[in-house]
Design a protein around this motif. Structure first.
Motif, PDB file in Angstrom:
ATOM      1  N   ASN A  51     -14.212   5.350   5.048  1.00  0.00           N
ATOM      2  CA  ASN A  51     -13.016   6.115   4.681  1.00  0.00           C
ATOM      3  C   ASN A  51     -12.742   6.098   3.182  1.00  0.00           C
ATOM      4  OD1 ASN A  51     -12.387   6.984   7.287  1.00  0.00           O
ATOM      5  ND2 ASN A  51     -11.320   5.081   7.748  1.00  0.00           N
ATOM      6  N   GLY A  52     -13.696   5.600   2.402  1.00  0.00           N
ATOM      7  CA  GLY A  52     -13.588   5.688   0.950  1.00  0.00           C
ATOM      8  C   GLY A  52     -12.925   4.498   0.256  1.00  0.00           C
ATOM      9  N   PHE A  53     -12.643   3.430   0.989  1.00  0.00           N
ATOM     10  CA  PHE A  53     -12.098   2.228   0.354  1.00  0.00           C
ATOM     11  C   PHE A  53     -13.152   1.619  -0.563  1.00  0.00           C
ATOM     12  CE2 PHE A  53      -8.979   2.790   3.432  1.00  0.00           C
ATOM     13  CZ  PHE A  53      -8.076   1.741   3.563  1.00  0.00           C
ATOM     14  N   SER A  54     -12.704   0.935  -1.612  1.00  0.00           N
ATOM     15  CA  SER A  54     -13.640   0.159  -2.431  1.00  0.00           C
ATOM     16  C   SER A  54     -14.067  -1.054  -1.612  1.00  0.00           C
ATOM     17  CB  SER A  54     -12.965  -0.306  -3.723  1.00  0.00           C
ATOM     18  OG  SER A  54     -12.014  -1.333  -3.441  1.00  0.00           O
ATOM     19  N   LYS A  55     -15.124  -1.745  -2.039  1.00  0.00           N
ATOM     20  CA  LYS A  55     -15.572  -2.945  -1.320  1.00  0.00           C
ATOM     21  C   LYS A  55     -14.442  -3.969  -1.234  1.00  0.00           C
ATOM     22  CE  LYS A  55     -19.180  -4.498  -3.331  1.00  0.00           C
ATOM     23  NZ  LYS A  55     -20.415  -5.117  -3.796  1.00  0.00           N
ATOM     24  N   ASP A  56     -13.733  -4.174  -2.337  1.00  0.00           N
ATOM     25  CA  ASP A  56     -12.647  -5.162  -2.351  1.00  0.00           C
ATOM     26  C   ASP A  56     -11.503  -4.757  -1.421  1.00  0.00           C
ATOM     27  OD1 ASP A  56     -14.059  -6.686  -4.132  1.00  0.00           O
ATOM     28  OD2 ASP A  56     -12.677  -6.422  -5.824  1.00  0.00           O
TER      29      ASP A  56
END
Length: 132
Positions: A51-56
């Motif tokens: 869904n496009g979240f960053s890894k963090d």
């Protein structure tokens, strides 16, 4: 020529081995709980990445949501879950489920994700631990 210490017989040897194995073999309910937590974490993490979240962001989100699974689980076995074992199982699950999508494969991918998971876990929940 006899040994200075009398033999205790094979029965004692087998009993000692069984006691050692009891500590090495984890309870099936612990394994089931670890599997459930690992699967839940992996789904949450992989969905967040997709869904496009960053890894963090994905890591923090999955940890917080999975932390709820741990704290609201009334399974008395949860106290036997070792953080390192669970981190390893979570890492294997994530790398198998979606690691390829962000370049993590094989043992190196699992080792990298495990150390990354533990680092973010400590920052996200500094006062909590998987095991007591």
């Amino acid at each position: 020529i006899r040994d200075s210490v009398a033999s205790r017989g094979l029965g004692d040897v087998y009993k000692r081995q069984a006691i050692g194995l009891a500590f090495d073999t984890s309870d099936p309910s612990v394994s089931l709980l670890q599997n459930r937590i690992s699967n839940n974490f992996s789904k949450k993490y992989c969905n967040a990445i997709q869904n496009g979240f960053s890894k963090d962001e994905a890591m923090k989100s999955a940890i917080v949501k999975t932390e709820n699974i741990i704290s609201f689980s009334y399974n008395p076995q949860k106290k036997w879950i070792e953080k390192s074992d669970l981190a390893n199982q979570i890492s294997l699950q994530v790398v198998n489920d979606c690691g390829w999508s962000f370049g993590l494969i094989g043992k190196e991918g699992v080792d990298y994700f495990k150390s990354y998971f533990l680092e973010i876990y400590e920052k996200t929940t500094p006062d909590k631990n998987f095991s007591r």
